[in-house]
Design an enzyme around this catalytic site. Structure first.
Site, PDB file in Angstrom:
ATOM      1  CB  CYS A  74      -4.714   4.352   4.827  1.00  0.00           C
ATOM      2  SG  CYS A  74      -4.567   3.193   6.186  1.00  0.00           S
TER       3      CYS A  74
ATOM      4  CG  ASP B  59      -0.251   3.445   3.805  1.00  0.00           C
ATOM      5  OD1 ASP B  59      -0.133   4.097   2.755  1.00  0.00           O
ATOM      6  OD2 ASP B  59      -1.348   3.108   4.277  1.00  0.00           O
TER       7      ASP B  59
ATOM      8  CB  CYS C  55      -0.947   0.012   1.199  1.00  0.00           C
ATOM      9  SG  CYS C  55      -0.102   0.066   2.777  1.00  0.00           S
TER      10      CYS C  55
ATOM     11  CB  CYS D 272      -3.657  -0.029   8.999  1.00  0.00           C
ATOM     12  SG  CYS D 272      -4.474  -0.212   7.403  1.00  0.00           S
TER      13      CYS D 272
END
Ligand code: FES
Length: 153
Positions: free
Chosen positions: A64, A40, A38, A108
């Site tokens: 995110c 991140d 992703c 996450c």
């Protein structure tokens, strides 16, 4: 915890008003982790005193909304804890404190757990301390979690 499909109020709160955003100058430990999939990236700063208590924690997350909320909650959870206790702040603990995350966002919270570990590792290395259960950080979290998930298919 039952499966969550939407963001909880707590997630929205920590996303909209993240706690402990920033850097700590001359931090006792700094850890940076990312997820290549992703893109991140999360960086965690810890200020740890001579009694091995986390006095302060700050973060910078390029990621995110869930990554920001989990970073924020993770910094709140580790503050005031001993190094050993901080190591036990798992992604599950962070998720529970946020009243859950949708399944696609679980990685996450893993980023938050690993950012804490990476910062603790840095602290331990700088001070020549061995912390039971603390292992060298993995820079790309995707490699661990999703790789093992795939192996289980
Ligand atoms: Fe990757 Fe949230 S989508 S950390």
């Amino acid at each position: 915890m039952s499966q969550v499909t939407e963001y909880s109020e707590k997630v929205m709160d920590h996303f909209s008003n993240p706690r402990n955003v920033g850097e700590i100058e001359n931090a006792s430990g700094v850890g940076t982790v990312g997820n290549a999939k992703c893109g991140d990236i999360m960086r965690m700063y810890l200020d740890i005193d001579e009694n091995q208590i986390v006095r302060d924690a700050k973060f910078k997350t390029f990621g995110c909304g869930a990554a920001i909320a989990t970073s924020s909650m993770a910094t709140e959870l580790v503050k005031g804890k001993t190094v050993e206790e901080a190591l036990k702040v798992t992604n599950k603990a962070v998720m529970e404190a946020l009243d859950g995350l949708p399944p696609v966002k679980i990685h996450c919270s893993l980023l938050a757990e690993q950012a804490i570990h990476a910062a603790l590792w840095d602290y331990a290395q700088k001070n020549g301390i061995t912390v039971e259960g603390l292992t060298p950080p993995v820079n790309d979290i995707d490699e661990t979690e999703e790789y093992y998930a795939m192996q289980g298919d």
